[in-house]
Design an enzyme around this catalytic site. Structure first.
Site, PDB file in Angstrom:
ATOM      1  N   ARG A 177      23.062  15.009  41.594  1.00 51.89           N
ATOM      2  CA  ARG A 177      22.540  14.449  42.844  1.00 51.89           C
ATOM      3  C   ARG A 177      22.354  15.573  43.849  1.00 51.89           C
ATOM      4  NH1 ARG A 177      26.203  11.031  46.939  1.00 51.89           N
ATOM      5  NH2 ARG A 177      24.649  10.406  48.458  1.00 51.89           N
ATOM      6  N   HIS A 185      30.308   2.896  42.958  1.00 47.35           N
ATOM      7  CA  HIS A 185      30.562   4.229  43.504  1.00 47.35           C
ATOM      8  C   HIS A 185      29.266   4.696  44.160  1.00 47.35           C
ATOM      9  CE1 HIS A 185      31.913   8.275  44.064  1.00 47.35           C
ATOM     10  NE2 HIS A 185      31.018   8.769  43.221  1.00 47.35           N
ATOM     11  N   ASN A 235      19.084   9.593  34.001  1.00 48.12           N
ATOM     12  CA  ASN A 235      20.379   9.589  33.329  1.00 48.12           C
ATOM     13  C   ASN A 235      20.571   8.507  32.278  1.00 48.12           C
ATOM     14  OD1 ASN A 235      21.682  11.871  34.414  1.00 48.12           O
ATOM     15  ND2 ASN A 235      21.911  10.823  36.363  1.00 48.12           N
TER      16      ASN A 235
END
Length: 332
Positions: A92, A187, A105
């Site tokens: 990121r 998250h 991903n």
């Protein structure tokens, strides 16, 4: 003495793994009596950097490090592993959200899930760190169907640790005097950090954190956005994502999963949602408060949530469902 554990670290030439490999190799994770064989996986382009990492690990002369397997081959990396610490992913960068990383991903975690299915022990414990971690964890688990979904978790301990520090700093105690914060959901910056049930030890007594803080505005306008956006704040200052704190959180989460939580204490862990807890949707990896015993976690049920909290809970749940649909659609 037990036989050596084979521990895989992916993204092994990266900055998180640079910190993590040393923590694992020096016995911080599994103890000073447990021998370790480290499997270090990265892409071929990182070969020379990985060779340097291996040299440093050798030069530390760690007593528990029995062997090192540096590789870019999935078969070699995943064969007979006991633990997988899935750090490697497209990184990121400043201005990016985790959702932006999905398309890059999902293929990585599909391929690695298939390798896990084919080569790893069926008892392997998998901790996914590479972002978006919750959804990468889901994809990986779907491509390793013979390994129980309970054997996969995604990292939410970094957020948990961040929340603990903020509470400790606010009430003027060391971090070790704060327990039972909760991280709910993803998250991401839509996570719900919750201190409603947190406990602080101060002056030799235990107190509800909210009573000591006694400042609802601080909870909603300072604490919550601070924890939600802490990762982005680190990137803004370092121009790199969290590394040392992430490695410490990986060790904390896997250590508690391996050895168990303390009596009267829970930790936050992203685990497979069956739809049975707090109304969280099915078939996502969702951060809940859990207790752990003998390597098995149990979601802490029955924690009350006010209307404001329920609103934040729904936002993070909706984001995870949306991420799942985007990720799965890329395979159609």
């Amino acid at each position: 003495m037990p036989g050596p554990l084979r521990v895989l670290i992916t993204g092994a030439a990266g900055q998180i793994a640079y910190n993590l490999s040393n923590m694992v190799a020096n016995g911080n994770l599994f103890g000073k009596d447990q021998k370790i064989i480290l499997h270090l996986l990265d892409i071929p382009e990182a070969k020379t950097v990985l060779e340097g990492v291996v040299m440093e690990l050798q030069d530390c002369a760690f007593t528990v490090l029995e062997g090192i397997v540096p590789t870019h081959c999935l078969k070699e990396a995943f064969t007979d592993i006991d633990v997988a610490l899935m750090v490697g992913a497209m990184p990121r960068k400043q201005g990016m959200e985790r959702r932006d990383l999905l398309s890059s991903n999902v293929k990585i975690f599909k391929d690695q899930g298939e390798a896990l299915e084919k080569y790893a022990k069926k008892t392997v414990k998998v901790l996914v760190v590479g972002n978006p971690a919750n959804t990468n964890c889901l994809i990986m688990s779907k491509y390793a169907p013979s390994i129980p979904k309970e054997n996969f978790t995604a990292l939410s301990r970094l957020d948990h640790n961040r929340a603990i520090y903020q509470v400790a700093a606010k009430v003027g105690v060391p971090s070790e005097c704060v327990k039972n914060v909760c991280i709910w959901g993803n998250h991401s910056n839509k996570q719900f950090p919750d201190l409603a049930h947190a406990v602080v030890t101060k002056g030799g007594k235990q107190h509800p954190a909210k009573e000591l803080i006694n400042d609802e505005k601080w909870v909603k306008e300072v604490f919550t956005p601070c924890v939600q956006n802490r990762g982005a704040a680190v990137i803004g200052l370092r121009k790199l994502s969290s590394a040392a704190s992430a490695a410490k959180a990986i060790v904390d989460q896997m250590h508690d999963w391996w050895f168990g939580t303390k009596e009267g204490e829970w930790v936050s862990m992203s685990v497979y949602s069956t739809g049975e807890h707090y109304g969280a949707p099915k078939d996502i990896y969702f951060s809940f408060p859990v207790t752990i015993k003998n390597g098995h976690y149990k979601v802490v049920d029955g924690l009350a949530m006010d209307e404001w909290g329920k609103g934040l809970f729904k936002i993070t749940a909706d984001e995870l469902v949306d991420e799942r649909e985007v990720a799965l659609s890329s395979f159609k």
